[in-house]
Motif scaffolding. Structure first.
Motif, PDB file in Angstrom:
ATOM      1  N   ASN A 187      35.774  23.588  36.639  1.00  0.00           N
ATOM      2  CA  ASN A 187      36.419  23.002  37.780  1.00  0.00           C
ATOM      3  C   ASN A 187      37.115  23.228  38.595  1.00  0.00           C
ATOM      4  N   GLN A 188      37.935  24.243  38.253  1.00  0.00           N
ATOM      5  CA  GLN A 188      39.359  24.733  38.920  1.00  0.00           C
ATOM      6  C   GLN A 188      38.840  25.858  39.885  1.00  0.00           C
ATOM      7  N   LEU A 189      37.360  26.618  39.849  1.00  0.00           N
ATOM      8  CA  LEU A 189      37.235  27.678  40.497  1.00  0.00           C
ATOM      9  C   LEU A 189      37.556  27.675  42.053  1.00  0.00           C
ATOM     10  N   SER A 190      37.132  26.399  42.555  1.00  0.00           N
ATOM     11  CA  SER A 190      37.474  26.510  43.946  1.00  0.00           C
ATOM     12  C   SER A 190      39.074  26.097  44.429  1.00  0.00           C
ATOM     13  N   THR A 191      39.843  25.812  43.405  1.00  0.00           N
ATOM     14  CA  THR A 191      41.267  25.464  43.557  1.00  0.00           C
ATOM     15  C   THR A 191      42.086  26.471  42.847  1.00  0.00           C
ATOM     16  N   PHE A 192      41.557  27.010  41.931  1.00  0.00           N
ATOM     17  CA  PHE A 192      42.459  28.244  40.990  1.00  0.00           C
ATOM     18  C   PHE A 192      43.170  28.867  42.130  1.00  0.00           C
ATOM     19  N   VAL A 193      44.586  28.875  41.529  1.00  0.00           N
ATOM     20  CA  VAL A 193      45.551  29.790  42.414  1.00  0.00           C
ATOM     21  C   VAL A 193      46.304  30.918  41.354  1.00  0.00           C
ATOM     22  N   VAL A 194      45.925  31.961  41.840  1.00  0.00           N
ATOM     23  CA  VAL A 194      46.828  33.092  40.890  1.00  0.00           C
ATOM     24  C   VAL A 194      48.304  33.270  41.736  1.00  0.00           C
ATOM     25  N   PRO A 195      49.433  32.950  41.189  1.00  0.00           N
ATOM     26  CA  PRO A 195      50.676  33.089  41.774  1.00  0.00           C
ATOM     27  C   PRO A 195      50.768  34.596  42.687  1.00  0.00           C
ATOM     28  N   ASP A 196      51.493  34.312  43.635  1.00  0.00           N
ATOM     29  CA  ASP A 196      51.655  35.540  44.561  1.00  0.00           C
ATOM     30  C   ASP A 196      52.386  36.653  43.466  1.00  0.00           C
ATOM     31  N   THR A 197      53.314  36.531  42.803  1.00  0.00           N
ATOM     32  CA  THR A 197      53.874  37.338  42.079  1.00  0.00           C
ATOM     33  C   THR A 197      52.844  38.257  41.228  1.00  0.00           C
ATOM     34  N   ILE A 198      52.066  37.319  40.388  1.00  0.00           N
ATOM     35  CA  ILE A 198      50.843  37.794  39.593  1.00  0.00           C
ATOM     36  C   ILE A 198      50.164  39.041  40.342  1.00  0.00           C
ATOM     37  N   LEU A 199      49.615  38.433  41.689  1.00  0.00           N
ATOM     38  CA  LEU A 199      48.688  39.443  42.453  1.00  0.00           C
ATOM     39  C   LEU A 199      49.497  40.365  42.950  1.00  0.00           C
ATOM     40  N   GLY A 200      50.879  40.310  43.280  1.00  0.00           N
ATOM     41  CA  GLY A 200      51.632  41.462  43.625  1.00  0.00           C
ATOM     42  C   GLY A 200      51.630  42.524  42.561  1.00  0.00           C
ATOM     43  N   ILE A 201      52.002  42.116  41.405  1.00  0.00           N
ATOM     44  CA  ILE A 201      51.943  42.929  40.090  1.00  0.00           C
ATOM     45  C   ILE A 201      50.603  43.720  39.809  1.00  0.00           C
ATOM     46  N   VAL A 202      49.652  42.900  39.999  1.00  0.00           N
ATOM     47  CA  VAL A 202      48.413  43.455  39.780  1.00  0.00           C
ATOM     48  C   VAL A 202      48.196  44.474  41.043  1.00  0.00           C
ATOM     49  N   GLY A 203      48.432  44.396  42.114  1.00  0.00           N
ATOM     50  CA  GLY A 203      48.294  45.093  43.256  1.00  0.00           C
ATOM     51  C   GLY A 203      49.252  46.287  43.374  1.00  0.00           C
ATOM     52  N   LEU A 204      50.274  46.026  42.696  1.00  0.00           N
ATOM     53  CA  LEU A 204      51.452  47.148  42.647  1.00  0.00           C
ATOM     54  C   LEU A 204      50.899  48.281  41.577  1.00  0.00           C
ATOM     55  N   SER A 205      50.242  47.532  40.336  1.00  0.00           N
ATOM     56  CA  SER A 205      49.712  48.360  39.237  1.00  0.00           C
ATOM     57  C   SER A 205      48.774  49.276  39.762  1.00  0.00           C
ATOM     58  N   GLN A 206      47.641  48.870  40.695  1.00  0.00           N
ATOM     59  CA  GLN A 206      46.808  49.346  41.190  1.00  0.00           C
ATOM     60  C   GLN A 206      47.313  50.436  41.980  1.00  0.00           C
ATOM     61  N   LEU A 207      48.226  50.545  42.837  1.00  0.00           N
ATOM     62  CA  LEU A 207      48.815  51.428  43.669  1.00  0.00           C
ATOM     63  C   LEU A 207      49.624  52.565  42.886  1.00  0.00           C
ATOM     64  N   VAL A 208      50.150  52.152  41.785  1.00  0.00           N
ATOM     65  CA  VAL A 208      51.010  53.168  40.851  1.00  0.00           C
ATOM     66  C   VAL A 208      49.759  53.757  40.268  1.00  0.00           C
ATOM     67  N   TYR A 209      48.695  53.178  39.848  1.00  0.00           N
ATOM     68  CA  TYR A 209      47.546  53.807  39.006  1.00  0.00           C
ATOM     69  C   TYR A 209      46.949  55.017  39.988  1.00  0.00           C
ATOM     70  N   ILE A 210      46.607  54.413  41.094  1.00  0.00           N
ATOM     71  CA  ILE A 210      45.997  55.440  41.870  1.00  0.00           C
ATOM     72  C   ILE A 210      47.030  56.653  42.449  1.00  0.00           C
ATOM     73  N   GLY A 211      48.262  56.286  42.727  1.00  0.00           N
ATOM     74  CA  GLY A 211      49.350  57.230  43.181  1.00  0.00           C
ATOM     75  C   GLY A 211      49.331  58.452  41.933  1.00  0.00           C
ATOM     76  N   GLY A 212      49.193  57.848  40.446  1.00  0.00           N
ATOM     77  CA  GLY A 212      49.204  58.616  39.546  1.00  0.00           C
ATOM     78  C   GLY A 212      48.295  59.661  39.433  1.00  0.00           C
ATOM     79  N   LYS A 213      47.098  59.282  39.872  1.00  0.00           N
ATOM     80  CA  LYS A 213      45.913  60.107  40.047  1.00  0.00           C
ATOM     81  C   LYS A 213      46.045  61.446  41.157  1.00  0.00           C
ATOM     82  N   LEU A 214      46.671  60.882  42.113  1.00  0.00           N
ATOM     83  CA  LEU A 214      47.061  61.821  43.167  1.00  0.00           C
ATOM     84  C   LEU A 214      47.761  62.685  42.950  1.00  0.00           C
ATOM     85  N   VAL A 215      48.934  62.733  42.274  1.00  0.00           N
ATOM     86  CA  VAL A 215      50.081  63.542  42.050  1.00  0.00           C
ATOM     87  C   VAL A 215      49.828  64.248  40.529  1.00  0.00           C
TER      88      VAL A 215
END
Length: 311
Positions: free
Chosen positions: A202-230
């Motif tokens: 019932n919360q799928l349309s209103t579910f909110v992921v906190p910006d800090t969590i989204l930021g951590i997930v996004g940053l982890s992806q960037l570091v993960y990909i950056g690690g592959k590059l170097v």
């Protein structure tokens, strides 16, 4: 799924008197545990379908069950488990399961919140970039591949990456060493999936992921990909070694042509022209490159193919 009548009573009178208005609507409703069982079966079928679609032609029942390992299902072009692909798969299955659960219970499709779409976008983009990075860093250059084919170091048939050696260890390590950033990305991915399931359909349309969590997930992806590059790979080392050997072969051929001042017809004719020491140095380097090639690909190089092509 059965039809039930939903009644809405509107009270606008003193307690004890009849409701001011009564509204009713007929809705479809499924038993809760039946819906849960159907959703679990759906997720299981979707997951097994992936392994079935990726099966080998000569597969056995035992190898098929081993192929259900999430690391093998999400393996990248290097044959190792891909964390970004695994996260995208997990997010997609979790959202699909919740949407199906609501559909079974009420017969209606639910909208997705912007946070869920953002989360799916982050994991999807991360998986795409990681795949491109793996492909670029784990593929021989066109010139080197053509050179290897001409010398019969590589088979003419296209080599298919075998994901059977992919393990859970690949999700948390880089070159066999524990990678805390990959582990961080994995943990927060599980946290978000757990929060999504706990919130319910019932919360799928209103579910909110906190910006800090989204930021951590996004940053982890960037570091993960950056690690592959170097991080250097065996294929990048092999590309450099083959390019060096090709250059030495061209120099040896040019030296022989210059010494003769004409076309050299055979290797036996070229060796006296360039000197035995130059030829021996090339052969030793060719053995070293062949050893690197075998280590990276598992293909044994015949000694006869180590000779330089001077004609």
């Amino acid at each position: 799924m059965e039809q039930v009548d939903l009644y809405l009573y509107t009270c606008n009178s003193p307690v004890g008197q009849s409701p001011w208005r009564v509204s009713s609507v007929s809705v479809r409703l499924s038993p809760y545990w039946f819906s849960i069982g159907a959703v679990l079966l759906e997720v299981l079928v979707l997951y097994i379908w992936i392994a079935f679609a990726l099966r080998k032609k000569d597969h056995t029942l035992g190898s098929f069950f081993r192929a259900l390992n999430p690391a093998q299902v999400s393996a990248g072009t290097d044959g190792k488990g891909s964390l970004s692909t695994f996260q995208t798969l997990a997010f997609s299955l979790a959202v699909a399961a919740l949407i199906t659960l609501l559909l079974l219970q009420t017969g209606t499709l639910v909208d997705l919140s912007g946070s869920i779409l953002t989360l799916l976008g982050i994991s999807g983009v991360g998986a795409t970039i990681a795949k491109g990075t793996d492909s670029q860093r784990n593929t021989l250059s066109a010139e080197n591949r053509a050179w290897l084919l001409r010398r019969n170091w590589l088979p003419m048939a296209k080599t298919i990456v075998d994901p059977s050696n992919a393990t859970w260890r690949d999700f948390f390590s880089t070159d066999g060493v524990f990678d805390v950033y990959r582990y961080q990305s994995f943990i927060f991915g599980l946290v978000v999936i757990g929060g999504l399931i706990a919130a319910g359909v019932n919360q799928l349309s209103t579910f909110v992921v906190p910006d800090t969590i989204l930021g951590i997930v996004g940053l982890s992806q960037l570091v993960y990909i950056g690690g592959k590059l170097v991080t250097p790979t065996n294929i990048s080392d092999l590309n450099a070694a083959i390019s060096g050997l090709r250059s030495d072969e061209q120099k040896l051929k040019a030296a022989a042509v210059a010494a003769k001042q004409g076309q050299v017809m055979s290797l036996a004719e070229a060796i006296p022209l360039v000197g035995q020491s130059t030829y021996d140095a090339y052969r030793q380097k060719a053995r070293d490159v062949a050893a690197i090639f075998t280590d990276a690909t598992g293909i044994i190089v015949a000694d006869a193919t180590l000779e330089p092509l001077v004609t």
